[in-house]
Design an enzyme around this catalytic site. Structure first.
Site, PDB file in Angstrom:
ATOM      1  N   HIS A 114     -15.359  -3.519   8.439  1.00 41.85           N
ATOM      2  CA  HIS A 114     -14.697  -3.633   7.133  1.00 41.85           C
ATOM      3  C   HIS A 114     -15.291  -4.718   6.251  1.00 41.85           C
ATOM      4  O   HIS A 114     -14.697  -5.100   5.242  1.00 41.85           O
ATOM      5  CB  HIS A 114     -13.186  -3.818   7.307  1.00 41.85           C
ATOM      6  N   ARG A 151      -8.535  -7.262  -8.901  1.00 42.89           N
ATOM      7  CA  ARG A 151      -9.327  -8.478  -9.116  1.00 42.89           C
ATOM      8  C   ARG A 151     -10.781  -8.102  -9.408  1.00 42.89           C
ATOM      9  O   ARG A 151     -11.160  -6.946  -9.264  1.00 42.89           O
ATOM     10  CB  ARG A 151      -9.306  -9.312  -7.832  1.00 42.89           C
ATOM     11  N   LYS A 182       0.815  -1.222   0.000  1.00 43.49           N
ATOM     12  CA  LYS A 182       0.000   0.000   0.000  1.00 43.49           C
ATOM     13  C   LYS A 182       0.845   1.268   0.000  1.00 43.49           C
ATOM     14  O   LYS A 182       0.404   2.308  -0.517  1.00 43.49           O
ATOM     15  CB  LYS A 182      -0.958  -0.002   1.195  1.00 43.49           C
ATOM     16  N   GLU A 207      -1.176   7.986   7.595  1.00 42.04           N
ATOM     17  CA  GLU A 207      -2.048   8.860   6.803  1.00 42.04           C
ATOM     18  C   GLU A 207      -2.852   9.716   7.763  1.00 42.04           C
ATOM     19  O   GLU A 207      -3.226   9.251   8.843  1.00 42.04           O
ATOM     20  CB  GLU A 207      -3.043   8.034   5.970  1.00 42.04           C
TER      21      GLU A 207
HETATM   22  C1  MV4 Z   1      -8.947   5.605   5.960  1.00 42.06           C
HETATM   23  C2  MV4 Z   1     -10.024   6.184   6.657  1.00 42.06           C
HETATM   24  C3  MV4 Z   1      -9.923   7.497   7.012  1.00 42.06           C
HETATM   25  N1  MV4 Z   1      -8.796   8.195   6.719  1.00 42.06           N
HETATM   26  N2  MV4 Z   1      -7.866   6.344   5.684  1.00 42.06           N
HETATM   27  C4  MV4 Z   1     -10.438   1.121   6.021  1.00 42.06           C
HETATM   28  C5  MV4 Z   1     -10.090  -0.029   5.140  1.00 42.06           C
HETATM   29  C6  MV4 Z   1      -9.017   0.444   4.225  1.00 42.06           C
HETATM   30  N3  MV4 Z   1      -9.325   0.117   2.859  1.00 42.06           N
HETATM   31  C7  MV4 Z   1      -8.926   1.903   4.443  1.00 42.06           C
HETATM   32  N4  MV4 Z   1      -9.863   2.267   5.461  1.00 42.06           N
HETATM   33  C8  MV4 Z   1      -9.988   3.545   5.868  1.00 42.06           C
HETATM   34  N5  MV4 Z   1      -8.947   4.340   5.570  1.00 42.06           N
HETATM   35  C9  MV4 Z   1      -7.801   7.603   6.074  1.00 42.06           C
HETATM   36  N6  MV4 Z   1      -6.696   8.297   5.812  1.00 42.06           N
HETATM   37  C10 MV4 Z   1     -11.131   5.396   6.925  1.00 42.06           C
HETATM   38  C11 MV4 Z   1     -11.102   4.060   6.557  1.00 42.06           C
HETATM   39  C12 MV4 Z   1     -12.249   3.312   6.933  1.00 42.06           C
HETATM   40  C13 MV4 Z   1     -13.099   2.774   5.996  1.00 42.06           C
HETATM   41  C14 MV4 Z   1     -12.858   2.901   4.644  1.00 42.06           C
HETATM   42  C15 MV4 Z   1     -13.710   2.383   3.721  1.00 42.06           C
HETATM   43  C16 MV4 Z   1     -14.854   1.704   4.145  1.00 42.06           C
HETATM   44  C17 MV4 Z   1     -15.099   1.550   5.470  1.00 42.06           C
HETATM   45  C18 MV4 Z   1     -14.234   2.084   6.426  1.00 42.06           C
HETATM   46  C19 MV4 Z   1     -14.516   1.931   7.770  1.00 42.06           C
HETATM   47  C20 MV4 Z   1     -13.662   2.438   8.687  1.00 42.06           C
HETATM   48  C21 MV4 Z   1     -12.524   3.126   8.278  1.00 42.06           C
END
Ligand code: MV4
Length: 502
Positions: free
Chosen positions: A236, A293, A116, A201
């Site tokens: 998630h 994918r 990532k 981040e």
């Molecule tokens: C984040 C975020 C807020 N700020 N990054 C969660 C899974 C991963 N794919 C990235 N995720 C997140 N990254 C920053 N800088 C909030 C999440 C996140 C989230 C993202 C997508 C769908 C559901 C989520 C639930 C909690 C946190």
């Protein structure tokens, strides 16, 4: 054309891929574990081979065995589906080495997006907006991270470089608590991925999770098929997806689509892929990660574009150009997907196992069910609890919601508990009806309680639909009925059904 394709997966997605092959006149080969001898994908395929015991690492993760079977049965290509081996660059490479086409991207693209921190740096260099954070790749030490943190600002997130899907993630509110959280994140990432590397981040609060579906061929053509709204999730795990997003307008869609194409080009991407974005309330969007994918929720995009994404994947893998140009892509209507899981929404979503004794699958106009189970099939604890996807299409979002309520009402599964009541409650919640939700909604603002204030009353639901449904259809709103789940229990309904069929 491929003569024969091996599907290196199980459940609904294996069945989905077999169906695409059938329509293309391609022979299909299933592989299965000891727990899946009776599974639907095994019955649907032309040939099927046993991999080993139920645990994934002894069956569906045995890339060596799968390639061996493909060679022996003369398969030209392997479709990995999602999960299991789909994002393993070593498996994609091993297929190539064995002279078998991997239906997916190049190993180098999988690797570039799998780390990532590398993905962030790569797409950022290509002009894609990323969340402010660490820019170096490679092993960042705790002292480096602690020095960088105040420059990024709090609150921030520690993320695992090998991560994705939220594993190894920690929220940090201050420098004081950071050393302990770094240690915890590294330990979790090490245990989950065998790699304790992390990056930072800035934490974006109250954002939506919106992703762009891409198709890319070997001739350098890359197109976007619009977005999917994926904010409705719990721990998630996505629960409901819709296309288009109620939050995205034509201008934002175009900007996100064009940026997603740039991100894919940065890793010379080929085949179907998805760019995940966080979108804040001011419509700023940030690259999160790329899924290299086919995705679980691909059907909502298929419903609004009319494109069969799996057939396109096969076409691309055969070395043919895309069947569509960007100008050909038009979004029509609205699609919603509910993931039907064998888990109990009244008991903290505990997984439920056992034999399915009875099942009635919804059908009719605008309804699609992708499932890997049938009555008599035993749900085991070895794999993902998702047993089906219920997807509906409607001319408008309101029509799609009405159709989903109707389809959920028709769906009857006996023998295991499912999250169908969760979806029914969600479809009646005022925030969902209004399209006003972010990634925290299900966990923080939603409840299964009957008299929850977030829950719209019968009158409110009717009023909301009256507003949502197009003018010439407003009469419909007066006829919206209260959902009948509580009126007809599974047991009453089953005895009626049995009397009818005596
Ligand atoms: C984040 C975020 C807020 N700020 N990054 C969660 C899974 C991963 N794919 C990235 N995720 C997140 N990254 C920053 N800088 C909030 C999440 C996140 C989230 C993202 C997508 C769908 C559901 C989520 C639930 C909690 C946190």
């Amino acid at each position: 054309m491929f003569r024969k394709v091996l599907i290196a997966n199980r459940g609904e997605i294996a069945v989905r891929i077999i169906r695409a092959c059938r329509e293309l006149g391609i022979q299909t080969v299933a592989v299965y574990s000891e727990a899946d001898r009776q599974a639907l994908h095994v019955r649907y395929a032309d040939e099927a081979y046993l991999l080993g015991p139920a645990p994934s690492r002894e069956s569906y993760l045995r890339g060596d065995k799968i390639i061996d079977i493909a060679r022996k049965c003369g398969a030209d290509a392997i479709h990995p589906g999602y999960g299991f081996l789909a994002e393993r660059e070593d498996f994609a490479q091993a297929c190539a080495d064995a002279g078998i086409v991997f239906i997916g991207p190049k190993p180098s693209s999988i690797a570039a997006m799998g780390d990532k921190a590398i993905a962030r740096a790569t797409v950022s260099k290509a002009g894609v907006p990323v969340v402010p954070g660490t820019e170096d790749v490679g092993n960042l030490r705790d002292e480096d991270l602690l020095a960088l943190a105040p420059k990024i600002g709090f609150p921030l997130l520690i993320k695992a470089t090998a991560g994705g899907g939220g594993k190894g993630m920690r929220e940090v509110r201050s420098l004081e608590e950071m050393p302990a959280l770094l240690q915890a994140a590294r330990r979790e990432a090490e245990a989950a991925f065998g790699d304790g590397n992390v990056y930072l981040e800035k934490l974006i609060l109250g954002a939506r999770h919106i992703e762009i579906q891409l198709l890319a061929d070997t001739f350098g053509n890359v197109i976007y098929l619009g977005e999917r709204e994926c904010s409705l999730q719990r721990r998630h795990q996505k629960l409901v997806e819709e296309a288009p997003s109620p939050f995205v307008d034509e201008a934002l869609r175009r900007r996100m689509g064009e940026v997603a194409v740039q991100a894919a080009r940065a890793v010379e991407y080929v085949n179907a892929g998805t760019i995940e974005f966080l979108v804040d309330k001011d419509k700023n969007f940030y690259f999160l990660e790329m899924n290299t994918r086919l995705q679980v929720e691909h059907p909502v995009t298929e419903m609004v574009t009319g494109i069969d994404i799996v057939k396109e994947q096969i076409r691309i893998a055969r070395g043919r150009p895309l069947s569509y140009r960007q100008e050909d892509i038009e979004l029509k209507g609205h699609a919603i997907e509910c993931r039907i899981n064998a888990e109990d929404p009244y008991n903290n979503f505990m997984p439920s196992t056992g034999r399915i004794t009875h099942m009635t699958i919804p059908s009719g106009p605008g309804v699609r069910v992708d499932t890997g189970v049938y009555p008599g099939f035993e749900i085991t604890p070895y794999y993902d609890p998702m047993i089906a996807k219920l997807i509906v299409w409607g001319e408008t979002r309101a029509q799609a919601i009405l159709r989903m309520r109707r389809a959920l009402e028709e769906y009857r599964i006996l023998g295991v508990r499912t999250n169908i009541p969760f979806h029914q409650t969600l479809m009646d919640s005022t925030r969902f009806l209004g399209g006003q939700y972010d990634t925290r909604f299900v966990e923080e603002r939603f409840s299964m309680e009957e008299d929850e204030s977030e829950r719209a009353s019968h009158a409110e639901i009717a009023a909301i639909f009256a507003t949502l449904v197009a003018h010439h259809q407003t009469q419909l709103a007066a006829q919206i009925v209260k959902r009948g789940a509580r009126d007809t229990s599974n047991w009453k309904w089953l005895s009626r059904w049995e009397r009818l069929h005596r």
